[in-house]
Design a protein around this motif. Structure first.
Motif, PDB file in Angstrom:
ATOM      1  N   UNK A 102      11.748   6.781  -7.155  1.00  0.00           N
ATOM      2  CA  UNK A 102      11.119   6.422  -8.427  1.00  0.00           C
ATOM      3  C   UNK A 102       9.995   5.409  -8.232  1.00  0.00           C
ATOM      4  N   UNK A 103      10.241   4.365  -7.472  1.00  0.00           N
ATOM      5  CA  UNK A 103       9.204   3.360  -7.228  1.00  0.00           C
ATOM      6  C   UNK A 103       8.071   3.921  -6.379  1.00  0.00           C
ATOM      7  N   UNK A 104       8.407   4.776  -5.442  1.00  0.00           N
ATOM      8  CA  UNK A 104       7.389   5.375  -4.590  1.00  0.00           C
ATOM      9  C   UNK A 104       6.418   6.217  -5.422  1.00  0.00           C
ATOM     10  N   UNK A 105       6.943   6.999  -6.335  1.00  0.00           N
ATOM     11  CA  UNK A 105       6.120   7.894  -7.155  1.00  0.00           C
ATOM     12  C   UNK A 105       5.378   7.135  -8.268  1.00  0.00           C
ATOM     13  N   UNK A 106       5.988   6.115  -8.797  1.00  0.00           N
ATOM     14  CA  UNK A 106       5.465   5.414  -9.969  1.00  0.00           C
ATOM     15  C   UNK A 106       4.307   4.470  -9.652  1.00  0.00           C
ATOM     16  N   UNK A 107       4.300   3.865  -8.512  1.00  0.00           N
ATOM     17  CA  UNK A 107       3.331   2.820  -8.203  1.00  0.00           C
ATOM     18  C   UNK A 107       2.094   3.355  -7.493  1.00  0.00           C
ATOM     19  N   UNK A 108       1.169   2.495  -7.198  1.00  0.00           N
ATOM     20  CA  UNK A 108      -0.105   2.872  -6.578  1.00  0.00           C
ATOM     21  C   UNK A 108       0.102   3.550  -5.227  1.00  0.00           C
ATOM     22  N   UNK A 109      -0.988   3.962  -4.607  1.00  0.00           N
ATOM     23  CA  UNK A 109      -0.935   4.626  -3.306  1.00  0.00           C
ATOM     24  C   UNK A 109      -0.732   3.632  -2.163  1.00  0.00           C
ATOM     25  N   UNK A 110      -0.653   2.358  -2.489  1.00  0.00           N
ATOM     26  CA  UNK A 110      -0.488   1.311  -1.483  1.00  0.00           C
ATOM     27  C   UNK A 110       0.896   0.673  -1.577  1.00  0.00           C
ATOM     28  N   UNK A 111       1.389   0.252  -0.438  1.00  0.00           N
ATOM     29  CA  UNK A 111       2.682  -0.435  -0.351  1.00  0.00           C
ATOM     30  C   UNK A 111       2.562  -1.803  -1.017  1.00  0.00           C
ATOM     31  N   UNK A 112       3.445  -2.142  -1.964  1.00  0.00           N
ATOM     32  CA  UNK A 112       3.367  -3.450  -2.609  1.00  0.00           C
ATOM     33  C   UNK A 112       3.737  -4.609  -1.676  1.00  0.00           C
ATOM     34  N   UNK A 113       4.406  -4.315  -0.565  1.00  0.00           N
ATOM     35  CA  UNK A 113       4.784  -5.379   0.372  1.00  0.00           C
ATOM     36  C   UNK A 113       3.661  -5.754   1.323  1.00  0.00           C
ATOM     37  N   UNK A 114       2.964  -4.729   1.855  1.00  0.00           N
ATOM     38  CA  UNK A 114       1.983  -5.020   2.902  1.00  0.00           C
ATOM     39  C   UNK A 114       0.599  -4.429   2.630  1.00  0.00           C
ATOM     40  N   UNK A 115       0.473  -3.603   1.609  1.00  0.00           N
ATOM     41  CA  UNK A 115      -0.817  -3.007   1.284  1.00  0.00           C
ATOM     42  C   UNK A 115      -1.160  -1.766   2.082  1.00  0.00           C
ATOM     43  N   UNK A 116      -0.272  -1.336   2.995  1.00  0.00           N
ATOM     44  CA  UNK A 116      -0.512  -0.127   3.784  1.00  0.00           C
ATOM     45  C   UNK A 116      -0.413   1.111   2.894  1.00  0.00           C
ATOM     46  N   UNK A 117      -0.947   2.213   3.379  1.00  0.00           N
ATOM     47  CA  UNK A 117      -0.904   3.470   2.650  1.00  0.00           C
ATOM     48  C   UNK A 117       0.531   4.006   2.644  1.00  0.00           C
TER      49      UNK A 117
END
Length: 122
Positions: A56-71
């Motif tokens: 759910x969080x993977x699909x819902x949020x931006x294309x970047x990792x909220x922890x490190x900013x990686x794709x």
């Protein structure tokens, strides 16, 4: 409707005791989604740096990792999913009175038919 005895009667269901209970708790503390803080459940997705997220969080949020900013990638954490399936989890509806504890591989089945489901949503 599935009853608690159905979950208790499955070969994958046993109650945790002793050192297994302590180990299970330590691992459960590690496998929480960093975004929503719920336990990770398969499918578990990764960013390019290896951080895990619930679907759910993977699909819902931006294309970047909220922890490190990686794709973020569509790659799954297969080993962590296998660990999840072997661990014991309380039913999501335990806060409403359900006392069921099942292995990860069958907990969703129980929760989908839990008699306490009417009091809350996953």
């Amino acid at each position: 409707m599935m009853t608690d005895s159905f979950c208790q009667g499955t070969p994958q269901m046993t109650f945790v005791s002793g050192s297994d209970k302590i180990l299970n708790k330590k691992i459960l503390d590690i496998i929480k989604c960093p975004k929503c803080a719920y336990f990770l459940r398969p499918p578990m997705f990764l960013c390019t740096e290896g951080h895990n997220y619930c679907e759910e969080c993977f699909r819902r949020n931006s294309s970047r990792c909220p922890e490190c900013g990686a794709v973020k990638t569509e790659n799954r954490s297969v080993q962590l999913e296998q660990i999840h399936n072997a661990l014991f989890f309380r039913c999501f509806f335990s806060r409403f009175g359900c006392r069921m504890i099942c292995r990860g591989i069958i907990i969703r089945l129980h929760e989908s038919q839990c008699s306490f489901r009417m009091y809350g949503n996953l």
